[in-house]
Design a protein around this motif. Structure first.
Motif, PDB file in Angstrom:
ATOM      1  N   GLN A   1      40.388 169.708  -8.730  1.00  0.00           N
ATOM      2  CA  GLN A   1      39.606 168.261  -8.863  1.00  0.00           C
ATOM      3  C   GLN A   1      40.225 167.172  -8.199  1.00  0.00           C
ATOM      4  OE1 GLN A   1      40.082 165.620 -12.370  1.00  0.00           O
ATOM      5  NE2 GLN A   1      38.356 165.257 -12.065  1.00  0.00           N
ATOM      6  N   TRP A   2      41.423 167.151  -7.534  1.00  0.00           N
ATOM      7  CA  TRP A   2      42.311 165.847  -6.714  1.00  0.00           C
ATOM      8  C   TRP A   2      43.141 166.862  -5.219  1.00  0.00           C
ATOM      9  CZ3 TRP A   2      40.338 162.360  -9.549  1.00  0.00           C
ATOM     10  CH2 TRP A   2      40.799 162.589 -10.939  1.00  0.00           C
ATOM     11  N   GLY A   3      42.796 167.872  -5.184  1.00  0.00           N
ATOM     12  CA  GLY A   3      43.165 168.368  -3.945  1.00  0.00           C
ATOM     13  C   GLY A   3      44.292 169.077  -3.441  1.00  0.00           C
ATOM     14  N   THR A   4      44.819 169.446  -2.586  1.00  0.00           N
ATOM     15  CA  THR A   4      45.689 170.171  -2.833  1.00  0.00           C
ATOM     16  C   THR A   4      47.943 169.575  -2.282  1.00  0.00           C
ATOM     17  OG1 THR A   4      44.813 172.292  -2.128  1.00  0.00           O
ATOM     18  CG2 THR A   4      47.153 171.859  -1.740  1.00  0.00           C
ATOM     19  N   PHE A   5      48.816 169.295  -2.995  1.00  0.00           N
ATOM     20  CA  PHE A   5      49.522 168.404  -2.312  1.00  0.00           C
ATOM     21  C   PHE A   5      51.058 168.514  -1.839  1.00  0.00           C
ATOM     22  CE2 PHE A   5      46.554 166.290  -5.054  1.00  0.00           C
ATOM     23  CZ  PHE A   5      46.174 165.537  -4.787  1.00  0.00           C
ATOM     24  N   GLY A   6      51.106 168.397  -1.296  1.00  0.00           N
ATOM     25  CA  GLY A   6      53.271 168.817  -0.221  1.00  0.00           C
ATOM     26  C   GLY A   6      53.837 167.682  -1.443  1.00  0.00           C
ATOM     27  N   LYS A   7      55.401 168.498  -0.929  1.00  0.00           N
ATOM     28  CA  LYS A   7      56.493 167.739  -2.353  1.00  0.00           C
ATOM     29  C   LYS A   7      57.060 166.234  -1.685  1.00  0.00           C
ATOM     30  CE  LYS A   7      61.278 168.016  -3.324  1.00  0.00           C
ATOM     31  NZ  LYS A   7      62.523 169.633  -3.166  1.00  0.00           N
ATOM     32  N   TYR A   8      56.278 165.646  -2.726  1.00  0.00           N
ATOM     33  CA  TYR A   8      56.740 163.542  -2.836  1.00  0.00           C
ATOM     34  C   TYR A   8      55.535 163.048  -2.588  1.00  0.00           C
ATOM     35  CZ  TYR A   8      61.923 164.799  -2.559  1.00  0.00           C
ATOM     36  OH  TYR A   8      63.100 165.623  -3.754  1.00  0.00           O
ATOM     37  N   ASP A   9      54.584 163.688  -2.182  1.00  0.00           N
ATOM     38  CA  ASP A   9      53.216 163.128  -2.009  1.00  0.00           C
ATOM     39  C   ASP A   9      52.677 162.140  -3.552  1.00  0.00           C
ATOM     40  OD1 ASP A   9      52.378 164.209  -0.215  1.00  0.00           O
ATOM     41  OD2 ASP A   9      50.994 165.800  -1.107  1.00  0.00           O
ATOM     42  N   PHE A  10      52.255 161.019  -2.753  1.00  0.00           N
ATOM     43  CA  PHE A  10      51.903 160.468  -4.294  1.00  0.00           C
ATOM     44  C   PHE A  10      51.114 160.714  -5.399  1.00  0.00           C
ATOM     45  CE2 PHE A  10      49.209 156.872  -5.356  1.00  0.00           C
ATOM     46  CZ  PHE A  10      49.623 155.736  -5.120  1.00  0.00           C
ATOM     47  N   ILE A  11      51.302 160.778  -5.939  1.00  0.00           N
ATOM     48  CA  ILE A  11      50.926 160.713  -7.890  1.00  0.00           C
ATOM     49  C   ILE A  11      49.459 159.699  -7.799  1.00  0.00           C
ATOM     50  CG2 ILE A  11      50.316 161.759  -9.840  1.00  0.00           C
ATOM     51  CD1 ILE A  11      53.044 163.037 -10.163  1.00  0.00           C
ATOM     52  N   SER A  12      49.721 158.590  -8.108  1.00  0.00           N
ATOM     53  CA  SER A  12      48.869 157.707  -8.600  1.00  0.00           C
ATOM     54  C   SER A  12      49.563 156.715  -9.163  1.00  0.00           C
ATOM     55  CB  SER A  12      48.463 158.314 -10.043  1.00  0.00           C
ATOM     56  OG  SER A  12      47.829 157.399 -10.502  1.00  0.00           O
ATOM     57  N   GLU A  13      49.290 155.046  -8.882  1.00  0.00           N
ATOM     58  CA  GLU A  13      49.695 154.281  -9.252  1.00  0.00           C
ATOM     59  C   GLU A  13      48.857 153.207  -9.525  1.00  0.00           C
ATOM     60  OE1 GLU A  13      52.550 151.136  -7.187  1.00  0.00           O
ATOM     61  OE2 GLU A  13      52.864 153.176  -5.920  1.00  0.00           O
ATOM     62  N   GLY A  14      47.623 153.809 -10.136  1.00  0.00           N
ATOM     63  CA  GLY A  14      45.939 153.615 -10.638  1.00  0.00           C
ATOM     64  C   GLY A  14      46.080 152.030 -11.247  1.00  0.00           C
TER      65      GLY A  14
END
Length: 502
Positions: free
Chosen positions: A305-318
């Motif tokens: 749903q959200w994409g591909t990420f790398g180590k320490y990428d931001f997750i969420s602070e909604g």
């Protein structure tokens, strides 16, 4: 069971006598209470909030529930969500992804370890002991449960009824059910008494609810019908710039400020125990009680749903927009949410009185199109650099860290103008660290009412601004004076000049 205390006679008499003048008495720092369901993005929002806790007056930290997280009653009682998405995902359930009632204390424990250094950088940081004393458990048993008198609801009730007339910003990071219970406790205690009109007016004047979406049905079903005079800030979409879907909401050129190279180096690692607890992709952390928190697993960095990420990428602070709105960076948004600031931009609803909301009515023109979320996106670079500076404050002495510059307008912040008039653009700037400063003026096109909506911001090159000939009576133009320092990381502050057509 929490016992309700009747308001002392002197207090309700005070309410009757002082209601008219109370609105003018505003504290320098806004009062606020946070209610949270403990989602992993709440944890990350909480960490950032602690680094800005000197900017507002925290008066309560309350565990609450939501459509995504509730404890259950321990008896196996099941419920079906009133919210369509949760109902479809989970059906009938007895509890849901409950992270417990200890995580705020754990984070404050880490805050205590950085507090001696952090508090040397700015006045007003609350002590760890004071923060711990603010924690209460609210209505956590089920989604939308608002029948039980809980310590969290009692705290909110107490603050709403105290003699301080300053507004209280009630942040709903999860559902609004604990806030709703507090309001219902007030109603039950006073509706059938002579004090009720004064009490209701007092609460209407004080309570401002900032909610991130509807995460239960209590705003719609109880608060709005029974307390229509309470101001509500309703962020239904702009928060996505700081939430799980940021890769889609934020333009690619801003992604580096949310990616692991920046987050890992400037915030998470090497900045003490508090930011080390910040959840990020591939960090091998796992929240207790939430089996769906798999983001830290290095083998699961691709999300359909959200994409591909790398180590320490931001997750969420909604939920961060709710407290970012309270930080005074010079944009004047606290008194005018329609002006726009670090917490986004909200406009008065055309359907619901006392409600400010986002959506198409506050869409801003950027990159050749109207964007419903750009009012939050536009601040990403400044926000992230400022966050990095606060992380530095956790470990560096004052003379080795950067601190924000200051800017003061010369002249009134709002001025009546005529078409063709030339307005001098002048501001005084200073920097506590002696850094070189860059000043720029620009027109915040979407915040004003002059001109078409399909108009991008304009950087002003001259030292004076010529008012358009065709400005109409009451139309507004917002000019932003922006100062950025030469420190590391660069920090930015603002002042706003509002021109009003005569």
């Amino acid at each position: 069971m929490v016992k309700m205390r009747m308001m002392p006679t002197f207090l309700w008499l005070l309410l009757c006598l002082t209601f008219v003048e109370a609105a003018a008495q505003i504290e320098a720092k806004p009062r606020t209470i946070v209610t949270t369901d403990g989602e992993i993005d709440d944890v990350d929002s909480f960490i950032r909030m602690l680094l800005y806790a000197n900017e507002f007056k925290l008066e309560g930290l309350v565990y609450s529930s939501s459509m995504w997280h509730f404890k259950g009653d321990g008896q196996g009682t099941k419920m079906v969500s009133e919210m369509e998405m949760t109902r479809k995902l989970y059906g009938e359930i007895a509890d849901l992804r409950w992270p417990g009632e200890q995580w705020m204390q754990d984070l404050i424990g880490a805050y205590a370890r950085v507090y001696p250094t952090l508090s040397t950088h700015a006045a007003g940081y609350p002590t760890p002991e004071a923060l711990l004393e603010m924690i209460r458990v609210g209505n956590i048993t089920f989604e939308g449960e608002m029948e039980e008198n809980t310590p969290g609801a009692a705290l909110i009730m107490e603050k709403l009824l105290d003699a301080d007339p300053a507004p209280i910003y009630l942040q709903a990071w999860g559902g609004t059910n604990t806030i709703a219970r507090a309001l219902q406790m007030i109603e039950e205690a006073y509706r059938d008494t002579p004090a009720w009109p004064a009490v209701q007016n007092w609460v209407n004047a004080k309570a401002i609810i900032y909610t991130i979406m509807d995460q239960d049905a209590t705003l719609r079903k109880y608060i709005t019908p029974n307390w229509p005079g309470i101001t509500v800030y309703y962020n239904a979409g702009q928060f996505w710039a700081l939430a799980y879907g940021w890769k889609k909401a934020v333009p690619a050129h801003l992604h580096p400020y949310l990616e692991g190279a920046f987050m890992g180096e400037h915030i998470i690692n090497g900045h003490g125990p508090l930011t080390k607890m910040y959840y990020s992709y591939g960090d091998e952390q796992r929240q207790a009680g939430d089996p769906e928190h798999i983001h830290g697993d290095p083998t699961k960095l691709k999300d359909a749903q959200w994409g591909t990420f790398g180590k320490y990428d931001f997750i969420s602070e909604g939920d961060s927009p709710a407290f970012l709105h309270l930080i005074d960076v010079g944009l004047g948004n606290l008194e005018h949410p329609e002006y726009g600031g670090w917490g986004g931009r909200l406009a008065p609803s055309t359907k619901v009185p006392h409600r400010y909301e986002d959506g198409a009515t506050v869409a801003e023109y950027a990159n050749g199109k109207l964007d419903n979320g750009y009012a939050q996106v536009r601040w990403i670079e400044a926000l992230q650099k400022d966050f990095a500076a606060r992380a530095d404050w956790c470990v560096l002495p004052y003379d080795q860290a950067n601190h924000p510059p200051e800017i003061i307008l010369e002249g009134a912040a709002e001025r009546k103008v005529r078409g063709g008039q030339r307005i001098p653009l002048r501001a005084t700037v200073t920097d506590p660290d002696g850094d070189e400063l860059t000043v720029q003026w620009w027109e915040y096109a979407a915040a004003g009412t002059y001109g078409p909506r399909e108009r991008e911001d304009v950087v002003l090159e001259d030292t004076e601004y010529r008012v358009p000939e065709d400005i109409g009576p009451g139309q507004t133009i917002h000019l932003i004076a922006q100062v950025t320092d030469g420190g590391t990381p660069e920090l930015t502050r603002y002042q706003r000049l509002v021109l009003v057509g005569e």
